[in-house]
Enzyme design. Structure first.
Site, PDB file in Angstrom:
ATOM      1  N   GLY A  23      63.518  48.389  24.588  1.00 35.11           N
ATOM      2  CA  GLY A  23      63.702  48.398  23.132  1.00 35.11           C
ATOM      3  C   GLY A  23      62.368  48.549  22.428  1.00 35.11           C
ATOM      4  O   GLY A  23      62.283  49.042  21.301  1.00 35.11           O
ATOM      5  N   CYS A  62      53.091  43.671  29.697  1.00 32.83           N
ATOM      6  CA  CYS A  62      51.794  43.295  29.130  1.00 32.83           C
ATOM      7  C   CYS A  62      51.871  43.015  27.635  1.00 32.83           C
ATOM      8  O   CYS A  62      51.468  41.952  27.166  1.00 32.83           O
ATOM      9  CB  CYS A  62      50.794  44.406  29.416  1.00 32.83           C
ATOM     10  N   GLY A  74      47.945  29.815  40.182  1.00 26.43           N
ATOM     11  CA  GLY A  74      47.363  31.153  40.027  1.00 26.43           C
ATOM     12  C   GLY A  74      47.011  31.393  38.572  1.00 26.43           C
ATOM     13  O   GLY A  74      46.863  30.451  37.778  1.00 26.43           O
ATOM     14  N   GLU A 133      46.362  29.773  32.998  1.00 21.29           N
ATOM     15  CA  GLU A 133      46.268  30.187  31.580  1.00 21.29           C
ATOM     16  C   GLU A 133      47.281  29.417  30.730  1.00 21.29           C
ATOM     17  O   GLU A 133      46.930  28.870  29.670  1.00 21.29           O
ATOM     18  CB  GLU A 133      46.521  31.697  31.435  1.00 21.29           C
ATOM     19  N   ASP A 143      52.395  48.184  38.605  1.00 21.09           N
ATOM     20  CA  ASP A 143      52.841  46.998  39.350  1.00 21.09           C
ATOM     21  C   ASP A 143      53.908  47.297  40.397  1.00 21.09           C
ATOM     22  O   ASP A 143      54.068  46.518  41.333  1.00 21.09           O
ATOM     23  CB  ASP A 143      53.459  45.968  38.366  1.00 21.09           C
ATOM     24  N   HIS A 203      18.159  39.439  23.023  1.00 22.62           N
ATOM     25  CA  HIS A 203      17.986  37.993  23.013  1.00 22.62           C
ATOM     26  C   HIS A 203      18.323  37.432  21.626  1.00 22.62           C
ATOM     27  O   HIS A 203      17.922  38.028  20.640  1.00 22.62           O
ATOM     28  CB  HIS A 203      16.529  37.650  23.342  1.00 22.62           C
TER      29      HIS A 203
HETATM   30  P1  FAD Z   1      55.245  46.878  33.104  1.00 27.87           P
HETATM   31  O1  FAD Z   1      54.293  46.455  32.081  1.00 27.87           O
HETATM   32  O2  FAD Z   1      56.080  45.852  33.756  1.00 27.87           O
HETATM   33  O3  FAD Z   1      56.166  47.968  32.410  1.00 27.87           O
HETATM   34  C1  FAD Z   1      57.259  48.536  33.026  1.00 27.87           C
HETATM   35  C2  FAD Z   1      58.269  48.912  31.970  1.00 27.87           C
HETATM   36  O4  FAD Z   1      59.249  49.740  32.564  1.00 27.87           O
HETATM   37  C3  FAD Z   1      59.011  47.730  31.381  1.00 27.87           C
HETATM   38  O5  FAD Z   1      58.860  47.695  29.990  1.00 27.87           O
HETATM   39  C4  FAD Z   1      60.464  47.952  31.787  1.00 27.87           C
HETATM   40  O6  FAD Z   1      61.372  47.574  30.780  1.00 27.87           O
HETATM   41  C5  FAD Z   1      60.502  49.436  31.997  1.00 27.87           C
HETATM   42  N1  FAD Z   1      61.528  49.873  32.943  1.00 27.87           N
HETATM   43  C6  FAD Z   1      61.742  49.394  34.199  1.00 27.87           C
HETATM   44  N2  FAD Z   1      62.735  50.069  34.794  1.00 27.87           N
HETATM   45  C7  FAD Z   1      63.152  51.002  33.905  1.00 27.87           C
HETATM   46  C8  FAD Z   1      64.145  52.012  33.939  1.00 27.87           C
HETATM   47  N3  FAD Z   1      64.892  52.216  35.032  1.00 27.87           N
HETATM   48  N4  FAD Z   1      64.314  52.782  32.841  1.00 27.87           N
HETATM   49  C9  FAD Z   1      63.552  52.589  31.737  1.00 27.87           C
HETATM   50  N5  FAD Z   1      62.589  51.659  31.658  1.00 27.87           N
HETATM   51  C10 FAD Z   1      62.401  50.885  32.728  1.00 27.87           C
HETATM   52  N6  FAD Z   1      47.368  41.863  33.180  1.00 27.87           N
HETATM   53  C11 FAD Z   1      46.103  42.030  32.750  1.00 27.87           C
HETATM   54  O7  FAD Z   1      45.451  43.002  33.140  1.00 27.87           O
HETATM   55  N7  FAD Z   1      45.537  41.150  31.857  1.00 27.87           N
HETATM   56  C12 FAD Z   1      46.196  40.065  31.410  1.00 27.87           C
HETATM   57  O8  FAD Z   1      45.660  39.296  30.616  1.00 27.87           O
HETATM   58  C13 FAD Z   1      47.525  39.856  31.867  1.00 27.87           C
HETATM   59  N8  FAD Z   1      48.231  38.792  31.435  1.00 27.87           N
HETATM   60  C14 FAD Z   1      49.511  38.630  31.861  1.00 27.87           C
HETATM   61  C15 FAD Z   1      50.210  37.519  31.415  1.00 27.87           C
HETATM   62  C16 FAD Z   1      51.503  37.305  31.826  1.00 27.87           C
HETATM   63  C17 FAD Z   1      52.243  36.087  31.326  1.00 27.87           C
HETATM   64  C18 FAD Z   1      52.132  38.247  32.691  1.00 27.87           C
HETATM   65  C19 FAD Z   1      53.549  38.053  33.119  1.00 27.87           C
HETATM   66  C20 FAD Z   1      51.438  39.353  33.141  1.00 27.87           C
HETATM   67  C21 FAD Z   1      50.120  39.549  32.744  1.00 27.87           C
HETATM   68  N9  FAD Z   1      49.374  40.641  33.180  1.00 27.87           N
HETATM   69  C22 FAD Z   1      48.088  40.795  32.767  1.00 27.87           C
HETATM   70  C23 FAD Z   1      49.931  41.643  34.111  1.00 27.87           C
HETATM   71  C24 FAD Z   1      50.358  42.902  33.339  1.00 27.87           C
HETATM   72  O9  FAD Z   1      51.306  42.540  32.378  1.00 27.87           O
HETATM   73  C25 FAD Z   1      50.936  43.940  34.298  1.00 27.87           C
HETATM   74  O10 FAD Z   1      50.034  44.187  35.352  1.00 27.87           O
HETATM   75  C26 FAD Z   1      51.204  45.246  33.577  1.00 27.87           C
HETATM   76  O11 FAD Z   1      52.108  45.062  32.518  1.00 27.87           O
HETATM   77  C27 FAD Z   1      51.762  46.288  34.551  1.00 27.87           C
HETATM   78  O12 FAD Z   1      52.035  47.482  33.881  1.00 27.87           O
HETATM   79  P2  FAD Z   1      53.178  48.495  34.376  1.00 27.87           P
HETATM   80  O13 FAD Z   1      53.160  49.599  33.394  1.00 27.87           O
HETATM   81  O14 FAD Z   1      52.986  48.779  35.809  1.00 27.87           O
HETATM   82  O15 FAD Z   1      54.528  47.676  34.291  1.00 27.87           O
HETATM   83  P1  NAI Z   2      49.369  34.561  41.260  1.00 31.29           P
HETATM   84  O1  NAI Z   2      49.566  35.364  42.474  1.00 31.29           O
HETATM   85  O2  NAI Z   2      48.134  34.702  40.461  1.00 31.29           O
HETATM   86  O3  NAI Z   2      49.421  33.019  41.656  1.00 31.29           O
HETATM   87  C1  NAI Z   2      50.529  32.438  42.249  1.00 31.29           C
HETATM   88  C2  NAI Z   2      50.104  31.109  42.843  1.00 31.29           C
HETATM   89  O4  NAI Z   2      51.261  30.421  43.261  1.00 31.29           O
HETATM   90  C3  NAI Z   2      49.186  31.254  44.050  1.00 31.29           C
HETATM   91  O5  NAI Z   2      48.083  30.419  43.907  1.00 31.29           O
HETATM   92  C4  NAI Z   2      50.094  30.845  45.211  1.00 31.29           C
HETATM   93  O6  NAI Z   2      49.388  30.250  46.275  1.00 31.29           O
HETATM   94  C5  NAI Z   2      51.019  29.854  44.541  1.00 31.29           C
HETATM   95  N1  NAI Z   2      52.306  29.701  45.207  1.00 31.29           N
HETATM   96  C6  NAI Z   2      53.083  30.671  45.745  1.00 31.29           C
HETATM   97  N2  NAI Z   2      54.195  30.147  46.250  1.00 31.29           N
HETATM   98  C7  NAI Z   2      54.142  28.812  46.024  1.00 31.29           C
HETATM   99  C8  NAI Z   2      55.017  27.727  46.302  1.00 31.29           C
HETATM  100  N3  NAI Z   2      56.159  27.926  46.940  1.00 31.29           N
HETATM  101  N4  NAI Z   2      54.650  26.496  45.912  1.00 31.29           N
HETATM  102  C9  NAI Z   2      53.465  26.296  45.264  1.00 31.29           C
HETATM  103  N5  NAI Z   2      52.605  27.281  44.977  1.00 31.29           N
HETATM  104  C10 NAI Z   2      52.946  28.515  45.348  1.00 31.29           C
HETATM  105  O7  NAI Z   2      50.696  34.768  40.388  1.00 31.29           O
HETATM  106  P2  NAI Z   2      51.042  34.363  38.886  1.00 31.29           P
HETATM  107  O8  NAI Z   2      50.128  33.321  38.382  1.00 31.29           O
HETATM  108  O9  NAI Z   2      52.492  34.121  38.859  1.00 31.29           O
HETATM  109  O10 NAI Z   2      50.725  35.703  38.117  1.00 31.29           O
HETATM  110  C11 NAI Z   2      51.349  36.918  38.501  1.00 31.29           C
HETATM  111  C12 NAI Z   2      50.452  38.069  38.285  1.00 31.29           C
HETATM  112  O11 NAI Z   2      50.362  38.399  36.914  1.00 31.29           O
HETATM  113  C13 NAI Z   2      49.009  37.824  38.702  1.00 31.29           C
HETATM  114  O12 NAI Z   2      48.830  38.020  40.086  1.00 31.29           O
HETATM  115  C14 NAI Z   2      48.272  38.825  37.911  1.00 31.29           C
HETATM  116  O13 NAI Z   2      48.319  40.040  38.601  1.00 31.29           O
HETATM  117  C15 NAI Z   2      49.094  38.933  36.642  1.00 31.29           C
HETATM  118  N6  NAI Z   2      48.450  38.171  35.561  1.00 31.29           N
HETATM  119  C16 NAI Z   2      47.195  38.501  35.158  1.00 31.29           C
HETATM  120  C17 NAI Z   2      46.564  37.817  34.159  1.00 31.29           C
HETATM  121  C18 NAI Z   2      45.197  38.185  33.768  1.00 31.29           C
HETATM  122  O14 NAI Z   2      44.731  39.225  34.185  1.00 31.29           O
HETATM  123  N7  NAI Z   2      44.511  37.403  32.941  1.00 31.29           N
HETATM  124  C19 NAI Z   2      47.225  36.717  33.456  1.00 31.29           C
HETATM  125  C20 NAI Z   2      48.527  36.432  33.973  1.00 31.29           C
HETATM  126  C21 NAI Z   2      49.101  37.158  34.961  1.00 31.29           C
END
Ligand code: FAD
Ligand code: NAI
Length: 473
Positions: free
Chosen positions: A39, A45, A189, A194, A320, A452
């Site tokens: 939507g 992200c 993680g 965060e 991803d 600096h």
């Molecule tokens: P996505 O962002 O997941 O986008 C995929 C899109 O495809 C979705 O909108 C979905 O609806 C759509 N889609 C799926 N299947 C279909 C279909 N069949 N038809 C049409 N549409 C479809 N990464 C960072 O680098 N920095 C951060 O600070 C960060 N913080 C995060 C915080 C949280 C809470 C979470 C959960 C993730 C965070 N990430 C962060 C990870 C980041 O969000 C992902 O790595 C990133 O969004 C991946 O991009 P993508 O385009 O591969 O997939």
């Molecule tokens: P993560 O992979 O960073 O951490 C998951 C944690 O859970 C690990 O430390 C793991 O050992 C632990 N774990 C796994 N199974 C478990 C269990 N059964 N019991 C207890 N602990 C367990 O995954 P997270 O935090 O869910 O984030 C997912 C992804 O989203 C990240 O890997 C990152 O790629 C992305 N992300 C990136 C951010 C950023 O760039 N600032 C912010 C948030 C998410």
């Protein structure tokens, strides 16, 4: 008969991978379409990931600073309170503006946006099916090239039902209506730390249950230890080497059963909210990849070669849903490279140089090799460290927690990795990335004039320390 349309490039998924790929492909002259079913554009992200979490992190940091740190600075502020409704509204406004912004960018670059679900009908045919407020009827698209960027979803914890009220995922935790008194988090993680930071600053008692002996997922071990120390000072409780056996909701509370990995000691934690944050998994639901037999590995990732190609050279996969770190900027780089490969046959992402940032306070940022990786790989290295307590800007800011650590090749003195825990680490890591990309030695960086007083002088000094001696420490 279904409606039809033909495009040079069709991108499935409008997240950071997909939307960037679509814009780049259009800029390279292709008739490009992007299909997104959510939507709004921007994917995980912008909608429920990077952007809303950073809005909450920034505003809770400000609140916490005003409350606990302003008197030290000679600023007297009385009666500091949170308005949780406005706090959430501020976050929602940013998300709306940024996701809407991508729609504008699509218009500007001539990308056709289909609001619907994309699924494979054939090797060159994609069906767009209606979603609420999206396309009203099915459209069959024919495409010379297809880029799959369907992203990832929360990994469920077997036996624990997420209701997004009391037992929440990273999505539910972004929109809590009240501040929980006690917040339990499974997973130490990036998401756990965060989101734990957000609520610890708002007064929640945060307990992290982590299966591994250390928190911080792929961080350098020394930095992970320092992170745990700083977060403990901020009130976090850590239960590392602890296994979660199950969790049940009892009305307005949640009981979490845990067990020590080493000693087998069982315990029940009571919490108002439980966040499950044990990672994310590739998302292919509704894609109908089976129809054309796209290969999937054991972890559910769509299989590709070095040019992002599936077994069909005209179908590429990025972000991803395939290999590599699940990060927005990694997905974006792949989006650009995939579009360039379609155009020219060449495109490149340097996977050895993808920065990671955790937006806690202090921030944690790293790029290149960790010390444990260098040891494992038997690479001879030297390291240089510089603490922010010796950096004049950090001192003026009364914000001196943390350090910069630079790892360099013992012989060539080229930079192999940089690890920063400290104020603005996420901005500072870009300099390390540039140095790494150009194969800089520590001396190259140390000989660059840094302004600096700035925090980035700490990076320069750590480089100096790696091959010689720092001046200010
Ligand atoms: P996505 O962002 O997941 O986008 C995929 C899109 O495809 C979705 O909108 C979905 O609806 C759509 N889609 C799926 N299947 C279909 C279909 N069949 N038809 C049409 N549409 C479809 N990464 C960072 O680098 N920095 C951060 O600070 C960060 N913080 C995060 C915080 C949280 C809470 C979470 C959960 C993730 C965070 N990430 C962060 C990870 C980041 O969000 C992902 O790595 C990133 O969004 C991946 O991009 P993508 O385009 O591969 O997939
Ligand atoms: P993560 O992979 O960073 O951490 C998951 C944690 O859970 C690990 O430390 C793991 O050992 C632990 N774990 C796994 N199974 C478990 C269990 N059964 N019991 C207890 N602990 C367990 O995954 P997270 O935090 O869910 O984030 C997912 C992804 O989203 C990240 O890997 C990152 O790629 C992305 N992300 C990136 C951010 C950023 O760039 N600032 C912010 C948030 C998410």
């Amino acid at each position: 008969l279904a409606k039809t349309a033909k495009h040079d490039v069709v991108v499935i998924g409008g997240g950071p991978g997909g939307y960037v790929a679509a814009i780049k492909a259009a800029q390279l002259g292709f008739n490009t379409a992007c299909i997104e079913k959510r939507g709004t554009l921007g994917g995980t992200c912008l909608n429920v990931g990077c952007i809303p979490s950073k809005a909450l992190l920034n505003n809770t940091h400000l609140y916490h600073q005003i409350q606990h740190d302003s008197a030290n600075r000679g600023i007297i502020v009385d009666n500091v309170k949170m308005d949780i409704v406005k706090f959430q509204a501020a976050k929602d406004k940013v998300v709306k503006e940024l996701t809407g912004g991508i729609e504008m960018l699509f218009k500007k670059n001539g990308v056709t946006y289909y609001k619907g679900n994309g699924s494979f009908e054939g090797e060159h045919e994609i069906k767009v099916s209606p979603v609420p407020n999206g396309v009203e009827e099915e459209v069959i698209l024919t495409a010379d090239n297809i880029i799959v960027a369907t992203g990832s979803e929360v990994t469920p914890f077997p036996g624990i039902t997420i209701d997004e009220e009391r037992i929440v995922s990273s999505t539910g935790i972004l929109s809590l209506k009240e501040i929980p008194k006690k917040l339990a988090i499974i997973g130490g993680g990036i998401i756990g730390l965060e989101m734990g930071s957000v609520y610890a600053r708002l007064g929640s008692e945060v307990t992290i249950v982590e299966f591994q002996p250390a928190i911080g997922a792929s961080m350098d071990d020394e930095v992970a230890k320092a992170t745990q120390k700083f977060l403990t000072k901020q009130g976090f409780k850590f239960k590392t080497s602890t296994k979660v056996l199950g969790a049940t909701r009892n009305g307005d509370t949640v009981s979490v059963e845990v067990e020590g990995v080493k000693n087998g000691k069982k315990e029940t934690l009571e919490a108002d909210v439980l966040l499950v944050a044990i990672g994310r998994r590739p998302y292919v639901q509704g894609l109908n990849a089976e129809k054309i037999g796209l290969d999937v590995d054991k972890r559910g990732r769509l299989v590709i070669d070095n040019n992002f190609n599936t077994k069909f050279p005209h179908i590429k996969v990025i972000g991803d849903v395939t290999f590599g770190p699940m990060l927005a900027h990694k997905a974006e780089e792949e989006g650009v490279a995939a579009a360039e490969i379609i155009k020219t046959g060449h495109g490149h992402v340097n996977y050895a140089n993808i920065p990671s940032v955790m937006y806690s306070h202090p921030e944690v940022a790293w790029v290149g090799k960790t010390e444990q990786e260098l040891k494992q790989e038997g690479i001879k290295y030297k390291s240089g460290k510089f603490p922010f307590i010796a950096n004049s800007r950090a001192k003026t800011n009364l914000d001196t927690d943390g350090f910069v650590k630079v790892l360099i090749d013992a012989e060539s003195e080229r930079i192999l990795g940089a690890h920063i825990i400290g104020p603005n680490a996420g901005e500072m890591i870009a300099e390390a990335g540039l140095a790494l990309e150009y194969g800089a030695s520590a001396e190259d960086v140390a000989r660059v004039c840094h302004a600096h007083p700035t925090l980035s002088e700490a990076f320069k000094e750590a480089n100096l320390a790696a091959f010689s001696k720092s001046i200010n420490f």
